[in-house]
Enzyme design. Structure first.
Site, PDB file in Angstrom:
ATOM      1  N   ARG A 151      14.459 -37.218  21.698  1.00 43.23           N
ATOM      2  CA  ARG A 151      13.100 -36.947  21.351  1.00 43.23           C
ATOM      3  C   ARG A 151      12.603 -37.035  19.674  1.00 43.23           C
ATOM      4  O   ARG A 151      11.851 -36.984  19.462  1.00 43.23           O
ATOM      5  CB  ARG A 151      12.546 -35.354  21.551  1.00 43.23           C
ATOM      6  CG  ARG A 151      12.739 -35.105  22.848  1.00 43.23           C
ATOM      7  CD  ARG A 151      12.204 -33.737  23.366  1.00 43.23           C
ATOM      8  NE  ARG A 151      10.708 -33.459  23.224  1.00 43.23           N
ATOM      9  CZ  ARG A 151       9.994 -33.449  24.615  1.00 43.23           C
ATOM     10  NH1 ARG A 151      10.677 -33.224  25.573  1.00 43.23           N
ATOM     11  NH2 ARG A 151       8.734 -33.316  24.518  1.00 43.23           N
ATOM     12  N   TYR A 154      10.426 -39.261  17.898  1.00 42.52           N
ATOM     13  CA  TYR A 154       8.960 -39.039  17.669  1.00 42.52           C
ATOM     14  C   TYR A 154       8.783 -37.707  16.820  1.00 42.52           C
ATOM     15  O   TYR A 154       8.200 -37.651  15.790  1.00 42.52           O
ATOM     16  CB  TYR A 154       8.428 -38.576  19.083  1.00 42.52           C
ATOM     17  CG  TYR A 154       6.907 -38.400  19.256  1.00 42.52           C
ATOM     18  CD1 TYR A 154       6.182 -39.396  18.894  1.00 42.52           C
ATOM     19  CD2 TYR A 154       6.480 -37.112  19.609  1.00 42.52           C
ATOM     20  CE1 TYR A 154       4.612 -39.166  19.076  1.00 42.52           C
ATOM     21  CE2 TYR A 154       5.181 -36.867  19.435  1.00 42.52           C
ATOM     22  CZ  TYR A 154       4.194 -37.774  19.390  1.00 42.52           C
ATOM     23  OH  TYR A 154       2.709 -37.849  19.372  1.00 42.52           O
ATOM     24  N   ASP A 155       9.814 -36.463  17.145  1.00 41.50           N
ATOM     25  CA  ASP A 155       9.790 -35.552  16.394  1.00 41.50           C
ATOM     26  C   ASP A 155      10.052 -35.478  14.883  1.00 41.50           C
ATOM     27  O   ASP A 155       9.346 -35.368  13.947  1.00 41.50           O
ATOM     28  CB  ASP A 155      10.746 -34.611  16.643  1.00 41.50           C
ATOM     29  CG  ASP A 155      10.563 -34.064  18.164  1.00 41.50           C
ATOM     30  OD1 ASP A 155       9.815 -34.712  19.049  1.00 41.50           O
ATOM     31  OD2 ASP A 155      11.374 -32.884  18.799  1.00 41.50           O
ATOM     32  N   GLY A 157      10.555 -38.606  13.387  1.00 42.18           N
ATOM     33  CA  GLY A 157       9.368 -39.665  12.926  1.00 42.18           C
ATOM     34  C   GLY A 157       8.107 -39.123  12.315  1.00 42.18           C
ATOM     35  O   GLY A 157       7.608 -39.159  11.375  1.00 42.18           O
ATOM     36  N   LYS A 158       7.518 -38.179  13.203  1.00 45.51           N
ATOM     37  CA  LYS A 158       6.148 -37.616  12.764  1.00 45.51           C
ATOM     38  C   LYS A 158       6.491 -36.445  11.535  1.00 45.51           C
ATOM     39  O   LYS A 158       5.467 -36.334  10.607  1.00 45.51           O
ATOM     40  CB  LYS A 158       5.669 -36.634  14.169  1.00 45.51           C
ATOM     41  CG  LYS A 158       5.038 -37.667  15.040  1.00 45.51           C
ATOM     42  CD  LYS A 158       3.829 -38.143  14.684  1.00 45.51           C
ATOM     43  CE  LYS A 158       3.154 -39.087  15.785  1.00 45.51           C
ATOM     44  NZ  LYS A 158       1.845 -39.549  15.175  1.00 45.51           N
ATOM     45  N   ASP A 282      14.020 -30.552  26.012  1.00 45.52           N
ATOM     46  CA  ASP A 282      12.683 -30.210  26.456  1.00 45.52           C
ATOM     47  C   ASP A 282      12.462 -28.690  25.819  1.00 45.52           C
ATOM     48  O   ASP A 282      13.130 -27.737  26.282  1.00 45.52           O
ATOM     49  CB  ASP A 282      12.686 -30.188  27.997  1.00 45.52           C
ATOM     50  CG  ASP A 282      11.037 -30.138  28.485  1.00 45.52           C
ATOM     51  OD1 ASP A 282      10.716 -31.433  28.826  1.00 45.52           O
ATOM     52  OD2 ASP A 282      10.775 -29.027  28.619  1.00 45.52           O
ATOM     53  N   PRO A 283      11.299 -28.602  25.166  1.00 45.49           N
ATOM     54  CA  PRO A 283      11.146 -27.372  24.488  1.00 45.49           C
ATOM     55  C   PRO A 283      10.804 -26.504  25.643  1.00 45.49           C
ATOM     56  O   PRO A 283      10.352 -26.434  26.678  1.00 45.49           O
ATOM     57  CB  PRO A 283      10.009 -27.791  23.779  1.00 45.49           C
ATOM     58  CG  PRO A 283       9.922 -28.951  23.366  1.00 45.49           C
ATOM     59  CD  PRO A 283      10.472 -29.554  24.516  1.00 45.49           C
ATOM     60  N   ARG A 284      11.477 -24.923  25.496  1.00 43.12           N
ATOM     61  CA  ARG A 284      11.195 -23.703  26.353  1.00 43.12           C
ATOM     62  C   ARG A 284       9.857 -23.403  26.425  1.00 43.12           C
ATOM     63  O   ARG A 284       9.513 -22.622  27.263  1.00 43.12           O
ATOM     64  CB  ARG A 284      12.150 -22.771  25.897  1.00 43.12           C
ATOM     65  CG  ARG A 284      13.651 -22.972  26.328  1.00 43.12           C
ATOM     66  CD  ARG A 284      14.317 -21.514  25.810  1.00 43.12           C
ATOM     67  NE  ARG A 284      14.091 -21.500  24.408  1.00 43.12           N
ATOM     68  CZ  ARG A 284      13.361 -20.653  23.963  1.00 43.12           C
ATOM     69  NH1 ARG A 284      12.747 -19.744  24.445  1.00 43.12           N
ATOM     70  NH2 ARG A 284      13.265 -20.844  22.492  1.00 43.12           N
ATOM     71  N   ARG A 286       5.932 -23.448  24.008  1.00 43.47           N
ATOM     72  CA  ARG A 286       5.070 -24.256  23.160  1.00 43.47           C
ATOM     73  C   ARG A 286       3.547 -23.700  23.144  1.00 43.47           C
ATOM     74  O   ARG A 286       2.902 -23.592  24.090  1.00 43.47           O
ATOM     75  CB  ARG A 286       4.847 -25.456  23.192  1.00 43.47           C
ATOM     76  CG  ARG A 286       4.233 -26.181  21.938  1.00 43.47           C
ATOM     77  CD  ARG A 286       3.958 -27.684  22.222  1.00 43.47           C
ATOM     78  NE  ARG A 286       5.380 -28.323  22.294  1.00 43.47           N
ATOM     79  CZ  ARG A 286       5.608 -29.688  22.787  1.00 43.47           C
ATOM     80  NH1 ARG A 286       4.539 -29.946  23.523  1.00 43.47           N
ATOM     81  NH2 ARG A 286       6.850 -30.216  22.765  1.00 43.47           N
TER      82      ARG A 286
HETATM   83  N1  UDP Z   1       7.190 -32.005  33.112  1.00 42.53           N
HETATM   84  C1  UDP Z   1       7.015 -31.844  34.594  1.00 42.53           C
HETATM   85  N2  UDP Z   1       7.016 -32.830  35.396  1.00 42.53           N
HETATM   86  C2  UDP Z   1       6.420 -33.874  34.875  1.00 42.53           C
HETATM   87  C3  UDP Z   1       6.017 -34.100  33.577  1.00 42.53           C
HETATM   88  C4  UDP Z   1       6.534 -33.291  32.958  1.00 42.53           C
HETATM   89  O1  UDP Z   1       7.805 -30.533  34.950  1.00 42.53           O
HETATM   90  O2  UDP Z   1       6.043 -34.872  36.036  1.00 42.53           O
HETATM   91  C5  UDP Z   1       7.363 -30.820  32.181  1.00 42.53           C
HETATM   92  C6  UDP Z   1       8.246 -31.397  31.155  1.00 42.53           C
HETATM   93  O3  UDP Z   1       9.464 -31.270  31.219  1.00 42.53           O
HETATM   94  C7  UDP Z   1       7.629 -30.456  29.718  1.00 42.53           C
HETATM   95  C8  UDP Z   1       6.346 -30.197  30.403  1.00 42.53           C
HETATM   96  O4  UDP Z   1       6.273 -30.365  31.838  1.00 42.53           O
HETATM   97  O5  UDP Z   1       8.642 -29.301  30.172  1.00 42.53           O
HETATM   98  C9  UDP Z   1       5.376 -31.036  29.540  1.00 42.53           C
HETATM   99  O6  UDP Z   1       5.691 -32.160  29.545  1.00 42.53           O
HETATM  100  P1  UDP Z   1       4.938 -33.428  29.080  1.00 42.53           P
HETATM  101  O7  UDP Z   1       5.636 -34.738  29.243  1.00 42.53           O
HETATM  102  O8  UDP Z   1       3.573 -33.333  29.303  1.00 42.53           O
HETATM  103  O9  UDP Z   1       4.644 -33.362  27.201  1.00 42.53           O
HETATM  104  P2  UDP Z   1       5.728 -32.501  26.254  1.00 42.53           P
HETATM  105  O10 UDP Z   1       5.129 -31.082  26.137  1.00 42.53           O
HETATM  106  O11 UDP Z   1       7.149 -32.512  26.746  1.00 42.53           O
HETATM  107  O12 UDP Z   1       5.550 -33.372  25.042  1.00 42.53           O
END
Ligand code: UDP
Length: 343
Positions: A151, A154-155, A157-158, A282-284, A286
């Site tokens: 990630r 993006y993270d 980079g931004k 994947d963040p726990r 947010r």
């Molecule tokens: N996610 C999921 N199923 C999907 C797509 C995403 O369970 O089909 C989960 C993903 O792992 C994350 C959350 O949903 O925990 C939000 O994902 P998204 O890709 O929308 O954006 P992110 O917040 O990760 O940038």
């Protein structure tokens, strides 16, 4: 919250980079509605001309297909820098390109803003907080980001773009505003965008399995696109010279499991929920703390998740129906052709 309108004050256009993407299209529409002239710049990597087809005839709208990584000159009064793939599958597909867009693109747009003496708003991200150890996240939190993970393009980079913005403010007096955007959704998202809301709705509408990554206990807060655009406008036209960053997002937090169940309920779907592997980093959780935007911009989201989902479901339903009609037509055409050729 009342619709907040900033009338066009000069004839010079506003540049929207990434203007054919999901947020960009909504922003271009809003700016035109308020009477501004708009240059929409997009390389059409994740944005699509289909999004702006209705705008191409508008006398105050110009589309320019190019990439912010290349230097170009435009005479403009303000810049919204939105150009960058934003869904995890899209930004990870070409990670080097994502970093370069975030950093070189931001640099080019800053130089352009300085030459024009124009204010520039940077679309930064809640991903700048990484997998946060502070919850909800305030702008003062420095984040917990893996600088070498998938990630990071993006993270990091931004984050680097934010640093460039602040250095240009300190060294070159750039007039900057930074928005940290939390998960945003709404009509106009691409069905294959890869983000959770578009995936779940598309799966539910077709009675396919709803794919949760991990156990579904991770949380997000989802902001409806109109609310986000309102926040952009207030920030861009704010009288204060506070550059931010400002969190823009909806502070109502939901688990991904809850989201899946809500989408099934609202679509009346027969889909089952299945659990797949959780992506790396994947963040726990947010969730934005939006006190700063509330106080300084008088902004807060007004669209509830249920209401926003209903509008978004209707959008995807319409897309699917149009696709079915097209399929039916092409099936008819193929049958006709087969009959004609007697095969
Ligand atoms: N996610 C999921 N199923 C999907 C797509 C995403 O369970 O089909 C989960 C993903 O792992 C994350 C959350 O949903 O925990 C939000 O994902 P998204 O890709 O929308 O954006 P992110 O917040 O990760 O940038």
């Amino acid at each position: 919250m009342k619709y907040w309108r900033q009338k066009a004050a000069s004839n010079l256009p506003i540049l929207v980079t990434g203007g054919a993407g999901f947020l960009g299209t909504h922003l271009c529409n809003r700016l035109l509605k308020d009477g501004h002239s708009v240059i929409c710049l997009d390389n059409l990597l994740t944005g699509t001309k289909k999004n702006i087809v209705g705008l191409l005839k508008h006398p105050k709208f110009v589309f320019h297909q190019s990439d912010i990584r290349d230097c170009e000159y435009f005479k403009v009064k303000r810049i919204f820098n939105l150009a960058c793939p934003a869904s995890p599958p899209a930004y990870q597909a070409d990670p080097i390109g994502t970093t370069m867009t975030s950093v070189v693109g931001a640099y080019n747009m800053l130089r352009l803003a300085i030459r024009n003496n124009a204010r520039i708003l940077q679309a930064s991200t809640s991903e700048a907080y990484g997998d946060p150890l502070e919850h909800p996240q305030k702008e003062s939190y420095w984040g917990n980001v893996n600088p070498i993970g998938p990630r990071a393009c993006y993270d990091v980079g931004k984050r680097c773009a934010e640093s460039l913005f602040f250095d240009h403010r300190r060294k070159a007096n750039a007039n900057i505003k930074i928005a940290r955007i939390f998960n945003t959704y709404g009509g106009g998202m691409q069905p294959d965008d890869g983000r959770v809301i578009s995936n779940f709705i598309m799966e539910a509408l077709q009675d396919e399995d709803i794919t949760i990554y991990g156990d579904g206990q991770q949380t997000r807060s989802f902001c409806y696109v109109d609310d986000l655009i309102e926040g952009f406008m207030r920030l861009m036209y704010s009288k204060s010279n506070d550059p931010g960053p400002y969190n823009l997002g909806n502070p109502e937090e939901f688990s991904i499991q809850e989201l899946a169940e809500t989408v099934i309920k609202l679509t009346g779907s027969k889909s089952k929920i299945i659990y797949l592997e959780k992506p790396v980093d994947d963040p726990r959780c947010r969730c934005p703390n939006i006190d700063k935007a509330r106080e300084k911009l008088g902004w807060k989201p007004v669209v509830t998740l249920e209401k926003g989902l209903k509008i978004t479901i209707a959008h995807f339903d319409k897309l699917l129906s149009a696709e079915k009609r097209r399929d039916k037509k092409s099936r008819k055409f193929i049958h006709g052709l087969a009959a004609e050729l007697e095969i």
